[in-house]
Design a protein around this motif. Structure first.
Motif, PDB file in Angstrom:
ATOM      1  N   GLU A   1      -4.468  23.766 -44.133  1.00  8.82           N
ATOM      2  CA  GLU A   1      -5.366  23.963 -44.194  1.00  8.82           C
ATOM      3  C   GLU A   1      -7.029  22.951 -44.243  1.00  8.82           C
ATOM      4  N   ASN A   2      -6.527  23.963 -42.916  1.00 10.93           N
ATOM      5  CA  ASN A   2      -8.705  23.979 -42.551  1.00 10.93           C
ATOM      6  C   ASN A   2      -9.096  22.483 -42.481  1.00 10.93           C
ATOM      7  N   LYS A   3      -8.223  21.058 -41.766  1.00  9.57           N
ATOM      8  CA  LYS A   3      -8.892  19.790 -42.527  1.00  9.57           C
ATOM      9  C   LYS A   3      -8.922  19.717 -40.779  1.00  9.57           C
ATOM     10  N   PRO A   4      -9.101  20.256 -40.063  1.00  7.70           N
ATOM     11  CA  PRO A   4      -9.551  19.060 -38.543  1.00  7.70           C
ATOM     12  C   PRO A   4      -9.426  17.610 -38.187  1.00  7.70           C
ATOM     13  N   GLY A   5      -8.131  17.262 -37.762  1.00  8.96           N
ATOM     14  CA  GLY A   5      -8.147  15.882 -37.385  1.00  8.96           C
ATOM     15  C   GLY A   5      -7.581  14.933 -38.435  1.00  8.96           C
ATOM     16  N   PHE A   6      -7.214  15.693 -39.799  1.00  7.91           N
ATOM     17  CA  PHE A   6      -6.836  14.936 -41.030  1.00  7.91           C
ATOM     18  C   PHE A   6      -5.468  13.986 -41.207  1.00  7.91           C
ATOM     19  N   LEU A   7      -5.013  14.494 -39.776  1.00  2.90           N
ATOM     20  CA  LEU A   7      -3.804  13.657 -39.666  1.00  2.90           C
ATOM     21  C   LEU A   7      -4.017  13.247 -38.092  1.00  2.90           C
ATOM     22  N   GLN A   8      -4.512  12.388 -37.937  1.00  2.27           N
ATOM     23  CA  GLN A   8      -4.743  11.843 -36.632  1.00  2.27           C
ATOM     24  C   GLN A   8      -3.654  11.002 -36.257  1.00  2.27           C
ATOM     25  N   GLU A   9      -3.660  10.085 -37.653  1.00  3.42           N
ATOM     26  CA  GLU A   9      -2.353   8.887 -37.226  1.00  3.42           C
ATOM     27  C   GLU A   9      -1.165   8.985 -36.982  1.00  3.42           C
ATOM     28  N   PHE A  10      -0.783  10.569 -37.409  1.00  2.45           N
ATOM     29  CA  PHE A  10       0.660  11.187 -36.143  1.00  2.45           C
ATOM     30  C   PHE A  10       0.232  10.714 -34.179  1.00  2.45           C
ATOM     31  N   PHE A  11      -1.134  11.377 -34.249  1.00  2.00           N
ATOM     32  CA  PHE A  11      -1.610  11.262 -32.631  1.00  2.00           C
ATOM     33  C   PHE A  11      -1.205  10.110 -32.498  1.00  2.00           C
ATOM     34  N   ASP A  12      -2.276   8.942 -33.307  1.00  2.00           N
ATOM     35  CA  ASP A  12      -2.559   7.488 -32.410  1.00  2.00           C
ATOM     36  C   ASP A  12      -0.127   7.194 -32.720  1.00  2.00           C
ATOM     37  N   SER A  13      -0.011   6.766 -33.464  1.00  2.00           N
ATOM     38  CA  SER A  13       1.170   6.142 -33.978  1.00  2.00           C
ATOM     39  C   SER A  13       2.423   7.193 -32.979  1.00  2.00           C
ATOM     40  N   THR A  14       1.473   7.825 -32.234  1.00  5.62           N
ATOM     41  CA  THR A  14       2.422   8.071 -30.750  1.00  5.62           C
ATOM     42  C   THR A  14       2.030   8.301 -29.722  1.00  5.62           C
ATOM     43  N   GLU A  15       0.765   7.782 -29.161  1.00  6.81           N
ATOM     44  CA  GLU A  15      -0.246   8.163 -28.362  1.00  6.81           C
ATOM     45  C   GLU A  15       0.409   6.508 -27.004  1.00  6.81           C
ATOM     46  N   GLY A  16       0.742   7.192 -25.870  1.00  4.13           N
ATOM     47  CA  GLY A  16       1.628   6.785 -25.071  1.00  4.13           C
ATOM     48  C   GLY A  16       3.311   6.309 -24.942  1.00  4.13           C
ATOM     49  N   LYS A  17       3.609   7.115 -26.104  1.00  5.82           N
ATOM     50  CA  LYS A  17       5.142   6.907 -26.318  1.00  5.82           C
ATOM     51  C   LYS A  17       5.913   8.392 -25.544  1.00  5.82           C
ATOM     52  N   PHE A  18       6.020   9.088 -24.963  1.00  5.76           N
ATOM     53  CA  PHE A  18       6.046   9.736 -24.585  1.00  5.76           C
ATOM     54  C   PHE A  18       6.707   9.793 -22.603  1.00  5.76           C
ATOM     55  N   ARG A  19       7.714   9.721 -22.731  1.00  2.00           N
ATOM     56  CA  ARG A  19       8.846   8.929 -21.192  1.00  2.00           C
ATOM     57  C   ARG A  19       8.793  10.277 -20.709  1.00  2.00           C
ATOM     58  N   THR A  20       9.178  11.934 -21.226  1.00  2.00           N
ATOM     59  CA  THR A  20       9.951  12.849 -19.947  1.00  2.00           C
ATOM     60  C   THR A  20       8.920  13.835 -19.232  1.00  2.00           C
ATOM     61  N   GLU A  21       8.273  13.988 -18.312  1.00  4.51           N
ATOM     62  CA  GLU A  21       7.397  14.647 -17.646  1.00  4.51           C
ATOM     63  C   GLU A  21       7.013  15.821 -18.546  1.00  4.51           C
ATOM     64  N   THR A  22       8.433  16.861 -18.649  1.00  2.00           N
ATOM     65  CA  THR A  22       8.066  17.561 -19.481  1.00  2.00           C
ATOM     66  C   THR A  22       7.212  17.743 -20.186  1.00  2.00           C
ATOM     67  N   VAL A  23       7.530  16.956 -21.552  1.00  2.00           N
ATOM     68  CA  VAL A  23       6.798  16.448 -22.746  1.00  2.00           C
ATOM     69  C   VAL A  23       5.772  16.262 -22.779  1.00  2.00           C
ATOM     70  N   GLN A  24       5.336  15.319 -22.111  1.00  2.00           N
ATOM     71  CA  GLN A  24       3.844  14.846 -21.874  1.00  2.00           C
ATOM     72  C   GLN A  24       3.085  15.756 -21.519  1.00  2.00           C
ATOM     73  N   THR A  25       3.194  16.808 -20.446  1.00  2.00           N
ATOM     74  CA  THR A  25       2.859  18.336 -19.938  1.00  2.00           C
ATOM     75  C   THR A  25       1.904  18.500 -21.671  1.00  2.00           C
ATOM     76  N   TRP A  26       3.561  19.082 -22.337  1.00  2.00           N
ATOM     77  CA  TRP A  26       3.061  19.660 -23.352  1.00  2.00           C
ATOM     78  C   TRP A  26       2.051  18.549 -24.097  1.00  2.00           C
ATOM     79  N   VAL A  27       1.769  17.336 -24.501  1.00  2.00           N
ATOM     80  CA  VAL A  27       1.004  16.710 -24.837  1.00  2.00           C
ATOM     81  C   VAL A  27      -0.197  17.530 -24.569  1.00  2.00           C
TER      82      VAL A  27
END
Length: 219
Positions: free
Chosen positions: A150-176
């Motif tokens: 949609e060419n709207k950089p950052g407009f879904l930032q809250e989804f990133f904020d809501s998951t920040e620091g909540k990933f617990r597995t090494e593989t997915v942390q690397t992806w993040v």
């Protein structure tokens, strides 16, 4: 036999319903063409397909957990925080739905479906913890794709904020970490061709295609 087939066809119908239940977060943010619950579960299952034997995780179990974890939403819908339903009530509604779904198939399979759902909810196994991470990662990956489409950089930032620091597995942390790097440096729709092409608007030969910036090795 007719009774069994009636139940089986209801089961098939409920699975089909997941293709029509749109993910609430995207609907509320008015993204174009919101993904369905089935879309979400399918990519999680394919992510689970990448599980390596060296991880100590059961690939088969991760795939099954991915395919079952939101099955109750075929009845209760995608209940989001914005709906104002507390966690206990959400759990009760979904468990009731799973109890019904489990009666539509054989006792053995029904028991397995309920067991997988409870395993995911309770996060008591390494596989359940990994799939919980996949659930969150698929969400932010999808958010990134919508920002690009949609060419709207950052407009879904809250989804990133809501998951920040909540990933617990090494593989997915690397992806993040890599996704964050790509998101922070990317400019949507920079003219690259992309395999991630989606059409929006009315059904027409004149419809324009929105494109997701492809992931280029070495960026």
């Amino acid at each position: 036999m007719a009774s069994n087939l009636t139940k089986l066809f209801e089961f098939f119908s409920l699975i089909g319903q997941l293709k029509r239940v749109q993910r609430t977060g995207w609907v509320l943010h008015k993204v174009s063409d919101p993904e369905s619950v089935a879309d979400h579960m399918y990519r999680m299952a394919m992510m689970s397909f990448l599980v390596e034997p060296s991880s100590g995780l059961s690939k088969e179990r991760c795939i099954k957990l991915s395919l079952v974890h939101d099955l109750a939403e075929s009845i209760v819908g995608d209940i989001a925080p914005a709906d104002g339903v507390d966690k206990d009530d959400k759990y009760k509604r979904e468990k009731t739905a799973m109890s019904h779904i489990s009666t539509l198939v054989s006792e053995e399979i029904g028991s397995e479906l309920m067991s997988l759902w409870l395993e995911y909810e309770e996060e008591k196994t390494a596989e359940a913890k990994f799939v919980k991470d996949l659930d969150k990662f698929d969400m932010i990956f999808q958010a990134y794709e919508y920002e690009q489409l949609e060419n709207k950089p950052g407009f879904l930032q809250e989804f990133f904020d809501s998951t920040e620091g909540k990933f617990r597995t090494e593989t997915v942390q690397t992806w993040v970490t890599e996704l964050d790097r790509l998101r922070n440096q990317s400019s949507p729709l920079r003219g690259h061709s992309s395999p991630h092409t989606r059409d929006f608007g009315q059904s027409s030969s004149k419809r324009e295609s929105a494109r997701v910036k492809p992931f280029i090795h070495g960026e």
